[in-house]
Design a protein around this motif. Structure first.
Motif, PDB file in Angstrom:
ATOM      1  N   ILE A  58     -92.151  28.096  77.660  1.00  0.00           N
ATOM      2  CA  ILE A  58     -90.536  27.587  77.896  1.00  0.00           C
ATOM      3  C   ILE A  58     -90.276  28.719  79.004  1.00  0.00           C
ATOM      4  CG2 ILE A  58     -88.391  28.110  76.823  1.00  0.00           C
ATOM      5  CD1 ILE A  58     -89.551  27.436  74.035  1.00  0.00           C
ATOM      6  N   LEU A 153     -90.995  27.081  68.021  1.00  0.00           N
ATOM      7  CA  LEU A 153     -92.249  26.637  68.831  1.00  0.00           C
ATOM      8  C   LEU A 153     -92.055  27.369  70.303  1.00  0.00           C
ATOM      9  CD1 LEU A 153     -92.171  22.804  68.419  1.00  0.00           C
ATOM     10  CD2 LEU A 153     -93.427  24.349  67.345  1.00  0.00           C
ATOM     11  N   ILE A 156     -92.826  24.302  75.371  1.00  0.00           N
ATOM     12  CA  ILE A 156     -91.808  23.081  75.595  1.00  0.00           C
ATOM     13  C   ILE A 156     -92.199  21.798  75.415  1.00  0.00           C
ATOM     14  CG2 ILE A 156     -92.160  22.943  78.199  1.00  0.00           C
ATOM     15  CD1 ILE A 156     -89.184  23.096  78.533  1.00  0.00           C
ATOM     16  N   LYS A 158     -94.257  20.430  73.057  1.00  0.00           N
ATOM     17  CA  LYS A 158     -94.313  20.091  71.760  1.00  0.00           C
ATOM     18  C   LYS A 158     -92.787  20.224  71.085  1.00  0.00           C
ATOM     19  CE  LYS A 158     -98.765  22.426  70.726  1.00  0.00           C
ATOM     20  NZ  LYS A 158     -99.437  23.509  69.999  1.00  0.00           N
ATOM     21  N   VAL A 159     -91.737  20.929  71.969  1.00  0.00           N
ATOM     22  CA  VAL A 159     -90.474  20.785  71.347  1.00  0.00           C
ATOM     23  C   VAL A 159     -90.087  19.419  71.888  1.00  0.00           C
ATOM     24  CG1 VAL A 159     -88.108  21.536  71.897  1.00  0.00           C
ATOM     25  CG2 VAL A 159     -90.110  23.240  71.745  1.00  0.00           C
ATOM     26  N   HIS A 162     -90.904  16.885  69.322  1.00  0.00           N
ATOM     27  CA  HIS A 162     -90.430  17.042  68.044  1.00  0.00           C
ATOM     28  C   HIS A 162     -88.970  16.263  68.379  1.00  0.00           C
ATOM     29  CE1 HIS A 162     -92.715  19.742  65.214  1.00  0.00           C
ATOM     30  NE2 HIS A 162     -93.270  19.936  66.022  1.00  0.00           N
ATOM     31  N   ALA A 169     -83.339  20.597  69.129  1.00  0.00           N
ATOM     32  CA  ALA A 169     -84.000  21.932  69.547  1.00  0.00           C
ATOM     33  C   ALA A 169     -82.691  22.917  70.183  1.00  0.00           C
ATOM     34  CB  ALA A 169     -84.897  21.806  70.647  1.00  0.00           C
ATOM     35  N   PHE A 171     -82.507  26.051  72.605  1.00  0.00           N
ATOM     36  CA  PHE A 171     -83.055  27.091  73.423  1.00  0.00           C
ATOM     37  C   PHE A 171     -82.245  28.441  73.659  1.00  0.00           C
ATOM     38  CE2 PHE A 171     -84.931  23.037  74.393  1.00  0.00           C
ATOM     39  CZ  PHE A 171     -86.391  23.304  74.547  1.00  0.00           C
ATOM     40  N   GLU A 177     -89.376  31.415  72.718  1.00  0.00           N
ATOM     41  CA  GLU A 177     -89.584  30.436  71.686  1.00  0.00           C
ATOM     42  C   GLU A 177     -88.209  29.627  71.471  1.00  0.00           C
ATOM     43  OE1 GLU A 177     -92.958  32.592  68.712  1.00  0.00           O
ATOM     44  OE2 GLU A 177     -90.608  32.870  68.465  1.00  0.00           O
ATOM     45  N   CYS A 178     -88.358  28.677  70.691  1.00  0.00           N
ATOM     46  CA  CYS A 178     -87.241  27.641  70.617  1.00  0.00           C
ATOM     47  C   CYS A 178     -87.160  27.509  69.071  1.00  0.00           C
ATOM     48  CB  CYS A 178     -87.518  26.363  71.641  1.00  0.00           C
ATOM     49  SG  CYS A 178     -86.277  25.149  71.051  1.00  0.00           S
ATOM     50  N   VAL A 180     -86.426  24.683  66.401  1.00  0.00           N
ATOM     51  CA  VAL A 180     -86.368  23.314  66.279  1.00  0.00           C
ATOM     52  C   VAL A 180     -86.141  23.009  64.680  1.00  0.00           C
ATOM     53  CG1 VAL A 180     -87.858  21.071  66.502  1.00  0.00           C
ATOM     54  CG2 VAL A 180     -88.122  22.906  67.887  1.00  0.00           C
TER      55      VAL A 180
END
Length: 586
Positions: A58, A153, A156, A158-159, A162, A169, A171, A177-178, A180
């Motif tokens: 990210i 997560l 980014i 994979k975010v 999802h 999500a 941010f 990390e994010c 979700v």
């Protein structure tokens, strides 16, 4: 409340914090909130963002996050919502909320994200200055965002994966990390009565296109902690969710491993329906006979799981699969078990007879008419000869003409809307049959033969099995027209040899039919349900005993038999009265 009034009037000015940077006064960054463009406020150039690796981390700033999201999801997509927000901590932190309109529910997003982060009373008590870039997302997950399904997560890409499944999500400025969280809320078809497996007596619920609704229907019927639902994703672009369902301690682990391995080897762009999975993983894809059961009935699906089968549920498909399959299971209907056994047994035997009629009746009529007239009674032979006299075509052409017409009527009635399709089927068959006889193109006896064949094919509960029989009917017609009964028997022998060589996940296709006692108990016939003490043997379940051997102990005769066996030491449950029987709706 006094603090809130002062804040609204502007008397209180609170600094905003950017993790990893010194605190800045509010006036210095107020103009940039929510207005930063793709190229503003970030030290990275756009080219660096485009060259990010597949599992890129990210970005450090929200401007970099926005640029990366627009690179991944497109610049002008109106359904992609990227919203700048100020999280009311102490000091304040900026954030970006990402979700897909139509996949995520606005109510959930407003309640879980916007309200909890911007209006909640607990957030101002959070000392954001004491948090670091590594743990702030985890703190928000555990203390701030009220969601039952939530995760953190650091990639980014994979975010985005999802978010494309309906999640949202969050941010946070400077965080590595994010957060979700679950926000699915798309429109979907409700639970309706199955269209392809209708019954007079039995449940009216059917699977829909929503994966979680289907798994809930299964969980509601199999309330055992041993029920396992392993999740997989198939499709490079569609990333379709697939659930492999089985009962641990009952289903053979080798069968589960085989099914999982075959699905794991699927490498394709898109997987819109379970029918594609069936063709990918079956043993003999070039065979006309299906090798896996499919159903849109949760009761039948759960019955298969209780017998040791493995179920496959695909997101977006109302048809679930059961493996392994066999020929006998395709002639069974759930209604066989919902009605009393005096009705279920004869109806099932009638389906087998109807399947034989649908396969061989036209070919048998052509063979006898051309080569074996001496086998018919004299009056019947004269009647057939008299009906053929005005027809200008040979018997084979006459049969092909009527068979093709029947298939056209059947196919057109399926594609049309239900009321129009039913009317088209009945009226079309009557008008075309009567017109063909009146014009002298076909004989009345041929119309009767084809009509009986069509009715017999409609009695087969499993649609792909009916398609296989309809397809094989044409080669048998040509063999009968060329070689008579010898050609018909040669064709049937070839079909029998092919069926004997078929397997479904290593299980012989005809195994249930090869054991006389189980065949008469619950394959060709349906015996009383209290005699089904053992599960079927073909899936090799770990637990073969389904129920007690003696259930109706309130009956004097059964009670005496139970006491006698108890005195003699008994034996294995179901050894005498339930070997191989199936007492669940199939």
């Amino acid at each position: 409340m006094r603090f809130l009034r002062r804040l609204v009037r502007g008397d209180v000015r609170r600094p905003r914090m950017i993790l990893g940077r010194p605190l800045l006064p509010l006036e210095e960054i107020a103009d940039g909130i929510g207005t930063a463009g793709p190229g503003d406020g970030d030290s990275k150039a756009p080219g660096d963002v485009d060259a990010a690796p597949p599992d890129s981390p990210i970005p450090d700033t929200l401007d970099g996050v926005e640029r990366r999201l627009r690179d991944l999801l497109g610049e002008g997509s109106p359904d992609v919502i990227i919203r700048r927000m100020v999280i009311w901590t102490n000091p304040e932190i900026e954030g970006v909320l990402l979700y897909i309109e139509g996949l995520a529910s606005r109510d959930i997003v407003n309640l879980v994200a916007l309200r909890s982060l911007m209006l909640a009373e607990r957030v101002p008590t959070l000392d954001a200055s004491a948090l670091s870039r590594d743990n702030i997302a985890s703190v928000f997950m555990t203390h701030i965002v009220p969601s039952g399904q939530i995760s953190v997560l650091s990639c980014i890409d994979k975010v985005v994966d999802h978010v494309l499944t309906g999640e949202a999500a969050l941010f946070i400025e400077g965080a590595r990390e994010c957060v979700v969280f679950e926000a699915k809320g798309w429109e979907h078809r409700g639970i309706e009565e199955p269209h392809t497996e209708k019954v007079v007596r039995g449940p009216r619920e059917g699977f829909s296109e929503l994966l979680r609704a289907n798994t809930a229907l299964v969980r509601r019927r199999l309330r055992t902690p041993d029920l396992r639902m392993d999740s997989m994703k198939v499709g490079r672009r569609s990333k379709t969710d697939i659930v492999i369902a089985y009962v641990e301690g009952l289903t053979n682990p080798r069968l589960v491993a085989t099914v999982s391995e075959r699905i794991d080897h699927i490498d394709t762009d898109i997987l819109p329906d379970s029918g594609l999975i069936e063709e990918f993983i079956e043993d003999y894809p070039y065979s006309p006979f299906p090798q896996m059961q499919y159903t849109e009935r949760p009761d039948r699906f759960c019955a298969g799981l209780s017998e040791g089968l493995v179920g496959i549920i695909v997101d977006g498909s109302p048809m679930a699969l059961l493996a392994p399959g066999n020929l006998a299971s395709f002639f069974q209907s759930p209604e066989d078990y919902y009605e009393r056994f005096p009705y279920g047994g004869p109806l099932r035997a009638l389906r087998y007879i109807a399947g034989i009629i649908a396969l061989v009746f036209p070919a048998l009529y052509v063979a006898i008419s051309l080569f074996h007239q001496e086998m018919l009674p004299t009056k019947l032979a004269l009647a057939i000869a008299g009906s053929h006299q005005p027809v200008p075509f040979p018997v084979l052409v006459e049969a092909l003409l009527m068979e093709v017409t029947l298939e056209l009527i059947r196919e057109s009635s399926v594609r049309l809307p239900d009321p129009v399709g039913q009317t088209m089927g009945f009226v079309g068959a009557l008008l075309l049959g009567d017109a063909a006889v009146s014009a002298g193109l076909v004989s009345p006896i041929m119309v009767i033969v084809v009509a009986v064949t069509g009715l017999a094919s409609f009695t087969i509960p499993h649609y792909p099995t009916g398609l296989a029989i309809r397809l094989l009917r044409f080669p048998l017609l040509f063999l009968s027209a060329g070689l008579g009964l010898f050609g018909l028997m040669a064709g049937l022998t070839a079909i029998a040899l092919h069926l004997g060589a078929l397997t479904s996940f290593g299980v012989p296709y005809l195994e249930p039919l090869m054991k006389p006692r189980p065949s008469l108990r619950d394959v060709v016939w349906r015996s009383p349900v209290f005699t089904f003490n053992k599960r079927p043997e073909y899936p090799e379940p770990l637990d073969q005993v389904r129920q007690k051997k003696f259930i109706r102990t309130w009956a004097p005769g059964v009670a005496e038999m139970a006491r006698k066996e108890s005195r003699e030491g008994g034996g294995e449950d179901g050894e005498k009265s339930g070997d191989g029987g199936r007492g669940a709706p199939r």
